[in-house]
Design an enzyme around this catalytic site. Sequence first.
Site, short mmCIF file in Angstrom:
data_model
loop_
_atom_site.label_atom_id
_atom_site.label_comp_id
_atom_site.label_asym_id
_atom_site.label_seq_id
_atom_site.Cartn_x
_atom_site.Cartn_y
_atom_site.Cartn_z
N LYS A 15 0.86 -1.19 0.00
CA LYS A 15 0.00 0.00 0.00
C LYS A 15 0.89 1.23 0.00
O LYS A 15 2.02 1.19 0.49
CB LYS A 15 -0.90 0.02 1.23
CG LYS A 15 -2.18 0.82 1.04
CD LYS A 15 -3.18 0.10 0.16
CE LYS A 15 -4.47 0.88 0.02
NZ LYS A 15 -5.47 0.14 -0.77
N ASP A 35 -6.73 4.43 -5.20
CA ASP A 35 -7.44 4.30 -3.93
C ASP A 35 -8.09 5.66 -3.69
O ASP A 35 -8.26 6.44 -4.64
CB ASP A 35 -6.47 3.91 -2.80
CG ASP A 35 -7.19 3.46 -1.52
OD1 ASP A 35 -7.85 2.42 -1.56
OD2 ASP A 35 -7.08 4.16 -0.50
N ASN A 64 -16.29 5.78 -5.68
CA ASN A 64 -16.36 4.71 -6.67
C ASN A 64 -17.05 3.45 -6.15
O ASN A 64 -17.95 2.90 -6.79
CB ASN A 64 -14.92 4.40 -7.12
CG ASN A 64 -14.84 3.23 -8.07
OD1 ASN A 64 -14.80 2.10 -7.65
ND2 ASN A 64 -14.82 3.51 -9.36
#
Length: 462
Positions: free
Chosen positions: A114, A154, A231
Amino acid sequence: MSPIAHEPEFQQAYEEVVNSLKDSTLFDKQPKYQKVLPIVSVPERIIQFRVTWENDKGAQEVATGYRVQYNSAKGPYKGGLRFHPTVNLSILKFLGFEQIFKNALTGQALGGGKGGLCVDLKGRSDNEIRRICYSFMRELSRHIGQDTDVPAGDIGVGGREVGFLFGAYKSYKNSWEGVLTGKGLNWGGSLIRPEATGYGLVYYTQAMIDFATKGKESFAGKRVAISGSGNVAQYAALKVIELGGTVVSLSDSKGSIIAQNGITAEQVEAITEAKVQFKTLEQIIGEYSAFSNNKIKYLAGARPWVHVGEVDVALPCATQNEVSGDEAKALVAAGVKFVAEGSNMGCTAEAAHIFEGERLSAKSASEPAVWYAPGKASNMGGVAVSGLEMAQNSQRMSWSREQVDQELKKIMVNCFNDCLSTAREYTNEDNAEALPSLIKGANLVGFIRVADAMFDQGDVWA
């Protein structure tokens, strides 16, 4: 070794996995797995770097960028990039730690990682965002590649940002490769990728409903509370509406909208258009004609959970720890039967404990009080289709929408079945009649797959 106390999000994610493993019979049946836990909880590599750019006023700005390359036993590091003012190392370690096991649940050759940048993009021009992305990628490009680390988007990193990041990487490395997922369709992206997390969340929840009701029920006629309006929430809402459910809420960081008669697909599409411009829900319902004829209530500064009324399904899709213990109790009182996270660690530990307690209180598996699915299982559709995008890039081919959607649905149903069967195999609960714990199942499946790869590669030894 336990994580340190000043990383609360990471501590929470770590303890969820530890508790699932210790509350199962895994370590009794196979003691060797105890050796893996202290090793897998430490990232293989943490990269922290300076990002500077010139803003539209001609002034220089600086922010801290990160990439946590957590575990590569199952494949190249894979996980999103988050551009948001809340980004810090604790949050990225928690997300990366979750990503290890989430990616393993897909059944694909993906490791976990990440990254992100502590920055607020709201109010910035496209040109300034491009400069931020190019500066960020200048350093990140040294550490990633299609066989090393494949980031995605993200929070704060959508199609526009992925495009700038990909262009920067291509420029710096002189290489066109599948180094990022979530790309544009005409330059290596995959159909269904934008929809994948939201669609996959609904497919996983549908599998829960099918199993619990023995195929007698579906989303048709269900009242569904959804948080978030990005999203994941958008496409989850559209899929629920398509399947005949009623979406009664959406939210953003400023407040929530409640629609007892249901939010329409046209309204979701208006939100999709407006959110690219960083408009709030309050602004959207006041400005867009799609909201002119519907009775929609806006609640400033509130999350939806205690305001939605009677609901059957709750899908947290905003951010971590967005359902508190009190909100979980309110959802139980509202009649919720299925809770599945579209966000990562969307429920606090207290909320998850309340939902699990309701599951265990059920008199039989056919009449569950509440069945709860953690994000590492229920929201992994995005990374699953990212894996499919990587496969298409390697083949220099594009698959049809139907093919990708079919693969996504198969992956989500297989994940559900794996969580179910593994929870049953290693269950250690007093109420044998209750539905199996999907938290335990997801953590066990992901952990075992990663642990076996680490043993095979010598990362852990007997």
